[in-house]
Design a protein around this motif. Structure first.
Motif, PDB file in Angstrom:
ATOM      1  N   GLY A   1      24.496   1.737  15.986  1.00  0.00           N
ATOM      2  CA  GLY A   1      25.117  -0.117  16.208  1.00  0.00           C
ATOM      3  C   GLY A   1      24.151  -0.761  16.283  1.00  0.00           C
ATOM      4  N   VAL A   2      22.917  -1.297  15.546  1.00  0.00           N
ATOM      5  CA  VAL A   2      21.855  -2.210  15.282  1.00  0.00           C
ATOM      6  C   VAL A   2      22.339  -2.965  15.020  1.00  0.00           C
ATOM      7  N   ALA A   3      21.806  -4.175  15.409  1.00  0.00           N
ATOM      8  CA  ALA A   3      21.832  -6.103  14.852  1.00  0.00           C
ATOM      9  C   ALA A   3      20.682  -5.343  13.760  1.00  0.00           C
ATOM     10  N   ILE A   4      21.033  -5.732  12.633  1.00  0.00           N
ATOM     11  CA  ILE A   4      20.195  -5.801  11.011  1.00  0.00           C
ATOM     12  C   ILE A   4      20.458  -7.101  10.527  1.00  0.00           C
ATOM     13  N   SER A   5      19.163  -7.881  10.633  1.00  0.00           N
ATOM     14  CA  SER A   5      18.790  -9.494   9.212  1.00  0.00           C
ATOM     15  C   SER A   5      17.899  -8.685   8.395  1.00  0.00           C
ATOM     16  N   GLY A   6      18.088  -9.896   7.250  1.00  0.00           N
ATOM     17  CA  GLY A   6      16.319  -9.703   6.985  1.00  0.00           C
ATOM     18  C   GLY A   6      15.529  -9.470   7.718  1.00  0.00           C
ATOM     19  N   GLY A   7      15.062 -10.499   8.808  1.00  0.00           N
ATOM     20  CA  GLY A   7      13.792  -9.851   9.622  1.00  0.00           C
ATOM     21  C   GLY A   7      13.780  -8.293  10.335  1.00  0.00           C
ATOM     22  N   ALA A   8      14.972  -7.829  10.375  1.00  0.00           N
ATOM     23  CA  ALA A   8      14.749  -6.850  11.490  1.00  0.00           C
ATOM     24  C   ALA A   8      13.923  -6.346  10.506  1.00  0.00           C
ATOM     25  N   LEU A   9      14.750  -5.940   9.217  1.00  0.00           N
ATOM     26  CA  LEU A   9      14.370  -4.917   8.194  1.00  0.00           C
ATOM     27  C   LEU A   9      12.944  -5.452   7.717  1.00  0.00           C
ATOM     28  N   SER A  10      12.569  -6.324   7.751  1.00  0.00           N
ATOM     29  CA  SER A  10      11.143  -6.605   7.083  1.00  0.00           C
ATOM     30  C   SER A  10      10.399  -6.372   8.446  1.00  0.00           C
ATOM     31  N   ASP A  11      10.810  -6.582   9.646  1.00  0.00           N
ATOM     32  CA  ASP A  11       9.530  -5.886  10.430  1.00  0.00           C
ATOM     33  C   ASP A  11       9.612  -3.917  11.014  1.00  0.00           C
TER      34      ASP A  11
ATOM     35  N   THR B   1      13.832   0.948  16.614  1.00  0.00           N
ATOM     36  CA  THR B   1      13.360   2.484  16.148  1.00  0.00           C
ATOM     37  C   THR B   1      14.558   2.700  15.352  1.00  0.00           C
ATOM     38  N   LYS B   2      16.028   2.297  15.844  1.00  0.00           N
ATOM     39  CA  LYS B   2      17.151   3.210  15.123  1.00  0.00           C
ATOM     40  C   LYS B   2      17.143   2.245  13.735  1.00  0.00           C
ATOM     41  N   ALA B   3      17.294   1.029  14.055  1.00  0.00           N
ATOM     42  CA  ALA B   3      16.462   1.275  12.680  1.00  0.00           C
ATOM     43  C   ALA B   3      16.154   1.407  11.543  1.00  0.00           C
ATOM     44  N   ALA B   4      14.811   2.137  12.132  1.00  0.00           N
ATOM     45  CA  ALA B   4      13.751   2.610  11.308  1.00  0.00           C
ATOM     46  C   ALA B   4      14.287   4.160  10.985  1.00  0.00           C
ATOM     47  N   VAL B   5      15.232   4.133  11.518  1.00  0.00           N
ATOM     48  CA  VAL B   5      15.699   5.812  11.780  1.00  0.00           C
ATOM     49  C   VAL B   5      16.285   5.949  10.211  1.00  0.00           C
ATOM     50  N   LEU B   6      17.799   4.664  10.237  1.00  0.00           N
ATOM     51  CA  LEU B   6      18.617   4.656   9.713  1.00  0.00           C
ATOM     52  C   LEU B   6      17.884   4.429   7.596  1.00  0.00           C
ATOM     53  N   VAL B   7      17.267   3.423   8.171  1.00  0.00           N
ATOM     54  CA  VAL B   7      16.498   3.301   6.270  1.00  0.00           C
ATOM     55  C   VAL B   7      15.613   4.387   6.066  1.00  0.00           C
ATOM     56  N   GLY B   8      15.063   4.789   7.021  1.00  0.00           N
ATOM     57  CA  GLY B   8      14.217   5.768   6.483  1.00  0.00           C
ATOM     58  C   GLY B   8      15.114   7.042   6.186  1.00  0.00           C
ATOM     59  N   SER B   9      16.059   7.103   6.734  1.00  0.00           N
ATOM     60  CA  SER B   9      17.157   8.470   6.799  1.00  0.00           C
ATOM     61  C   SER B   9      17.800   8.062   5.234  1.00  0.00           C
ATOM     62  N   LEU B  10      18.898   6.582   5.408  1.00  0.00           N
ATOM     63  CA  LEU B  10      18.898   5.967   3.642  1.00  0.00           C
ATOM     64  C   LEU B  10      18.367   6.341   2.512  1.00  0.00           C
ATOM     65  N   THR B  11      16.647   5.812   2.836  1.00  0.00           N
ATOM     66  CA  THR B  11      15.801   6.457   1.546  1.00  0.00           C
ATOM     67  C   THR B  11      15.520   7.798   1.104  1.00  0.00           C
ATOM     68  N   ALA B  12      15.559   8.372   2.032  1.00  0.00           N
ATOM     69  CA  ALA B  12      15.302  10.244   1.952  1.00  0.00           C
ATOM     70  C   ALA B  12      15.971  10.272   1.429  1.00  0.00           C
ATOM     71  N   ALA B  13      17.549  10.199   1.509  1.00  0.00           N
ATOM     72  CA  ALA B  13      17.993  10.933   1.388  1.00  0.00           C
ATOM     73  C   ALA B  13      18.762  10.346  -0.028  1.00  0.00           C
ATOM     74  N   VAL B  14      18.862   8.364  -1.023  1.00  0.00           N
ATOM     75  CA  VAL B  14      18.279   8.457  -2.164  1.00  0.00           C
ATOM     76  C   VAL B  14      17.583   8.645  -3.482  1.00  0.00           C
ATOM     77  N   VAL B  15      16.001   9.715  -2.197  1.00  0.00           N
ATOM     78  CA  VAL B  15      16.087   9.946  -3.252  1.00  0.00           C
ATOM     79  C   VAL B  15      15.314  11.597  -3.337  1.00  0.00           C
ATOM     80  N   ALA B  16      15.978  11.971  -2.368  1.00  0.00           N
ATOM     81  CA  ALA B  16      16.618  13.783  -2.840  1.00  0.00           C
ATOM     82  C   ALA B  16      17.137  13.267  -3.615  1.00  0.00           C
TER      83      ALA B  16
END
Length: 465
Positions: free
Chosen positions: A291-301, A379-394
């Motif tokens: 449960g991390v706060a995700i906004s457009g700015g947080a995603l770009s960070d 870092t948690k947001a990066a894990v979530l986005v990275g895991s989602l990206t890996a899932a989509v590519v796979a």
């Protein structure tokens, strides 16, 4: 006639029937647990990014437990240190079974998944370290992108509906088991706080008692569960991460069958505890960690800060390159050759799937940046986005071969003589050939009868009765 000494072994070949049955049972539970994990992660994100976010923080930070025993912990802390001990207990049993009865029992067969797992952990760490140092960021999070979440990966497979052959699933499971082992070692060695040697000594004594009771054949949950809780509490107070107690006790269980046993004690306990781990412990951990706060700015960070970019690239690029590269190099320089029914892009797809580093990556992220709430959440947001990206590519890579996978699975599951054993496992059995010959003869007789009936109708006759 003796087999030639230089005969090449087949990598990702057909599993033995007992291994295939065990794998199907294990993955069925993990897949359901993985779907629950996905649901818990989505609930956590929604909860933390709506007007209810204050209640999420209040629940996560609520403390309870006996303070006199050093166990007055927050809900989030209980989920990470307590519930995940159950997850690592199952991981310990899985590792023990792989070592004595699975893919890791033969050193030659174990070489490939072990090398693939090591390369799949070293490469993401190198990617993170390179990005972090070049950008002037902290190198403390080097271990965050090294782990693979098998439940999440299998949930992705369930969602996209890919009929992945059992050999590829077994490779992914074995890879994740070895991956878990090294993740545990990383946590124990690099993320251990100041040691309390008295508590650590008592924890070792408690584990020795656990082992001795198992060897003496003592039975009863009322003996082992209280002892396991005591061992966990001692390990927690020792400064070593408490989940180490879980994997240690899992490794102590006997996973080989004796005469007259339908299941070994390890298999029996794993069958009982795995649903608790996959269906309760891991989803609750995700609920209070994702449960991390995700906004457009947080995603770009994520793509601008060296620490978060290192985590993202480590999961998406480092994992895929490491697992695939380690596998290819091992096969290239040993006598292993790829199953002719599969192609190297299949291995690349599974390697990309290994980039889903959810559960353990979130845990290591909390340990690596302890005390820095902002960087921990990023870092948690990066894990979530990275895991989602890996899932989509796979998913895209696996879908490209979906028809091929479906055909292979149909061949593995075909049971034309209806004896409960897939035909592909009986092809060398004379009785199987007799049954198949009788079955084919019966089908041919039925076709002849239907042809005679059709011919009789065409000439106006009734045909044979």
């Amino acid at each position: 006639m003796a087999a030639p000494k230089n005969r090449r072994s087949v990598f990702l070949g057909r599993l033995s029937l007992p291994e295939r049955n065990y794998l199907a049972d294990a993955l069925r539970t993990e897949t359901v647990g993985g779907v629950l994990l996905l649901v818990a992660a989505v609930v956590a994100l929604v909860w933390a990014n709506t007007p209810l976010r204050d209640s999420y923080k209040a629940v996560s930070s609520f403390h309870f437990g006996p303070g006199s025993l050093g166990l007055n912990l927050s809900v989030q802390h209980w989920a990470a240190d307590g519930l995940l001990a159950v997850f690592f207990f199952v991981a310990g049993i899985e590792l023990k079974r792989e070592l004595v009865a699975g893919e890791l029992r033969d050193p030659k067969a174990a070489l490939l998944p072990v090398v693939a797992a090591i390369a799949g952990m070293v490469t993401p760490a190198v990617v993170y370290f390179t990005v972090a140092t070049s950008g002037g960021g902290s190198t403390a999070g080097w271990a965050v992108p090294t782990a693979t979440d098998i439940a999440f990966a299998l949930a992705v497979l369930a969602v996209i509906g890919t009929s992945l052959p059992s050999a590829l699933r077994a490779f992914l499971l074995t890879l994740a088991v070895v991956d878990d082992l090294f993740a545990i070692l990383i946590i124990a060695i690099f993320f251990t706080s100041k040691l309390n040697f008295l508590a650590l000594g008592l924890a070792v004594v408690g584990l020795a008692v656990f082992w001795l009771l198992l060897r003496k054949g003592v039975r009863g949950w009322y003996v082992y569960i209280p002892l396991a809780v005591v061992n966990w509490a001692l390990m927690y107070n020792s400064g070593v991460h408490a989940t180490i107690a879980g994997v240690a006790m899992g490794l102590m269980l006997r996973c080989t069958r004796r005469e007259g046993e339908a299941h070994s004690p390890g298999e029996h306990i794993e069958h009982l505890v795995r649903p608790v781990s996959a269906g309760l412990a891991v989803p609750l951990f995700a609920l209070f960690s994702a449960g991390v706060a995700i906004s457009g700015g947080a995603l770009s960070d994520i793509f601008h800060k060296p620490e978060t970019l290192g985590v993202f690239l480590g999961l998406v690029v480092g994992k895929a390159v490491g697992v695939f590269g380690g596998t290819w190099l091992t096969a290239r320089f040993t006598r292993a050759e790829l199953n002719p029914d599969l192609k190297w892009p299949d291995v690349l797809a599974v390697a990309t799937l290994a980039g889903i580093g959810f559960t353990v990556s979130l845990l290591i992220g909390e340990l690596a940046f302890q005390g820095d709430t902002v960087l921990t959440d990023e870092t948690k947001a990066a894990v979530l986005v990275g895991s989602l990206t890996a899932a989509v590519v796979a998913s895209v890579l696996l879908k490209l071969r979906d028809n091929k996978y479906r055909r292979l699975c149909e061949e593995e599951d075909r049971d034309e003589d209806h004896d409960g054993i897939p035909d592909i496992y009986e092809q060398g059995n004379p009785e199987y050939h007799l049954r198949m010959a009788a079955l084919l003869e019966a089908k041919a007789a039925e076709h002849r009868r239907l042809a005679e009936v059709a011919a009789g109708r065409a000439t106006g006759e009734d045909g044979p009765a």
